[in-house]
Design a protein around this motif. Structure first.
Motif, PDB file in Angstrom:
ATOM      1  N   LEU A  81      69.119  35.733  25.877  1.00  0.00           N
ATOM      2  CA  LEU A  81      70.295  36.355  24.979  1.00  0.00           C
ATOM      3  C   LEU A  81      71.722  35.693  25.315  1.00  0.00           C
ATOM      4  N   ARG A  82      71.820  35.574  26.592  1.00  0.00           N
ATOM      5  CA  ARG A  82      73.068  34.924  26.997  1.00  0.00           C
ATOM      6  C   ARG A  82      73.456  33.610  26.854  1.00  0.00           C
ATOM      7  N   ARG A  83      72.200  32.910  26.584  1.00  0.00           N
ATOM      8  CA  ARG A  83      72.334  31.580  26.180  1.00  0.00           C
ATOM      9  C   ARG A  83      72.796  31.313  24.669  1.00  0.00           C
ATOM     10  N   LYS A  84      72.740  32.449  23.959  1.00  0.00           N
ATOM     11  CA  LYS A  84      73.314  32.239  22.593  1.00  0.00           C
ATOM     12  C   LYS A  84      74.723  32.754  22.538  1.00  0.00           C
ATOM     13  N   ILE A  85      75.177  33.111  23.709  1.00  0.00           N
ATOM     14  CA  ILE A  85      76.590  33.736  23.723  1.00  0.00           C
ATOM     15  C   ILE A  85      77.535  32.953  24.634  1.00  0.00           C
ATOM     16  N   GLY A  86      78.728  32.273  24.382  1.00  0.00           N
ATOM     17  CA  GLY A  86      79.335  31.761  25.270  1.00  0.00           C
ATOM     18  C   GLY A  86      80.425  32.675  25.903  1.00  0.00           C
ATOM     19  N   ARG A 155      82.361  24.830  28.606  1.00  0.00           N
ATOM     20  CA  ARG A 155      81.362  25.511  28.926  1.00  0.00           C
ATOM     21  C   ARG A 155      80.629  26.313  28.265  1.00  0.00           C
ATOM     22  N   ALA A 156      81.514  27.177  27.701  1.00  0.00           N
ATOM     23  CA  ALA A 156      80.993  28.205  26.833  1.00  0.00           C
ATOM     24  C   ALA A 156      80.096  27.623  25.563  1.00  0.00           C
ATOM     25  N   LEU A 157      80.723  26.454  25.108  1.00  0.00           N
ATOM     26  CA  LEU A 157      80.176  25.865  23.812  1.00  0.00           C
ATOM     27  C   LEU A 157      78.706  24.996  24.237  1.00  0.00           C
ATOM     28  N   GLU A 162      76.300  31.281  19.052  1.00  0.00           N
ATOM     29  CA  GLU A 162      76.545  31.720  17.784  1.00  0.00           C
ATOM     30  C   GLU A 162      77.931  32.618  17.877  1.00  0.00           C
ATOM     31  N   MET A 163      78.114  32.876  19.249  1.00  0.00           N
ATOM     32  CA  MET A 163      79.249  33.792  19.414  1.00  0.00           C
ATOM     33  C   MET A 163      80.012  33.487  20.625  1.00  0.00           C
ATOM     34  N   ILE A 164      81.307  33.655  20.758  1.00  0.00           N
ATOM     35  CA  ILE A 164      82.080  33.485  22.178  1.00  0.00           C
ATOM     36  C   ILE A 164      82.563  34.782  22.092  1.00  0.00           C
ATOM     37  N   LEU A 165      82.508  35.265  23.478  1.00  0.00           N
ATOM     38  CA  LEU A 165      83.292  36.393  24.033  1.00  0.00           C
ATOM     39  C   LEU A 165      84.349  36.045  24.973  1.00  0.00           C
ATOM     40  N   ALA A 166      85.575  36.237  24.498  1.00  0.00           N
ATOM     41  CA  ALA A 166      86.625  35.855  25.705  1.00  0.00           C
ATOM     42  C   ALA A 166      87.568  36.972  26.164  1.00  0.00           C
ATOM     43  N   ASP A 167      87.512  37.337  27.139  1.00  0.00           N
ATOM     44  CA  ASP A 167      88.238  38.484  27.928  1.00  0.00           C
ATOM     45  C   ASP A 167      89.565  37.940  28.520  1.00  0.00           C
ATOM     46  N   GLU A 168      90.492  38.422  28.014  1.00  0.00           N
ATOM     47  CA  GLU A 168      91.903  37.908  28.170  1.00  0.00           C
ATOM     48  C   GLU A 168      91.961  36.551  28.497  1.00  0.00           C
TER      49      GLU A 168
END
Length: 240
Positions: A81-86, A155-157, A162-168
């Protein structure tokens, strides 16, 4: 562009340890959307992001992310799952004893890439995308904060998420550099990658329009276009 459903939460309760931080969460996010999460410190923004990449367990309601049922997700399946998320954090988390290239090489090899030519090509692709190819042999301490955050986005890319989650993601950056980073994330969204970003900076909302959610009083509420967003919506501090 296909409007694919990536996240579907129905009646989800989110806990941080034993503390309920968000209850009865209803959330649908589709491909290519740019989504803001607003809210005061401790309101649940970071907890919501952590639940999406299965760092916080979900035990109630319906919780689907990228085809995975989070309530049923086995520990062995979480890395897939996490490999599909940056994921882009505020504090970079780069390996300080390795060059930019080596940081990215490490992630690719850790996620199953083996062919040297493919690795080199993918690293060049993501570094070009964030405008940092010329700095590929630099060490993290030789880069400015904005440059380090560009490497974090690269790195996230790496695994074409399919999706990037960015925390502040701009919390430690000056306003001009922060603006460049948000513009970069916004342009990434145009290629079809969904971006979900927790922020306390209301200045981005007019420049880079998107959907807006607010975490408040243990609830997640979407703010529609005709609802004003005021400084009272968020805290003056970053983090959660």
């Amino acid at each position: 562009m296909e409007n694919k459903l990536l996240i579907k939460y129905v009646d989800v309760d989110i806990y941080q340890q034993d503390l309920l931080v968000l209850k009865d969460v209803q959330l649908e996010i589709h491909s290519g959307e740019f989504v803001y999460l607003l809210g005061k410190v401790g309101s649940g923004k970071t907890s919501l992001l952590k639940s999406i990449y299965s760092e916080l367990p979900i035990e109630s309601g319906v919780a689907g992310v990228l085809g995975y049922d989070l309530r049923d997700l086995k520990m062995n399946d979480a890395p897939f799952l996490r490999r599909k998320i940056g994921i882009v954090f505020q504090d970079f988390q780069l390996l300080t004893d390795r060059s930019v290239y080596q940081n990215l090489d490490f992630v690719l090899r850790a996620t199953g890439w083996k062919e040297q030519a493919n690795i080199e090509e993918q690293i060049a692709n993501v570094l070009n995308q964030v405008g940092m190819y010329a700095k590929r042999h630099k060490m993290p301490h030789q880069l400015s904060g904005g440059e380090q955050q560009r490497i974090v986005i690269a790195r996230a890319l790496l695994n074409s998420p399919e999706m990037i989650l960015a925390d502040e993601p701009t919390g430690n950056l000056d306003p001009e550099t922060g603006n460049e980073l948000i513009e970069l994330l916004y342009n990434i969204r145009l290629s079809g990658t969904t971006v979900v970003m927790a922020t306390h900076n209301l200045g981005w909302l007019d420049k880079f329009p998107g959907r807006v959610f607010r975490c408040d009083n243990e609830s997640l509420v979407e703010l529609k276009n005709n609802q004003p967003v005021t400084p009272e919506t968020v805290d003056a501090e970053s983090g959660n």
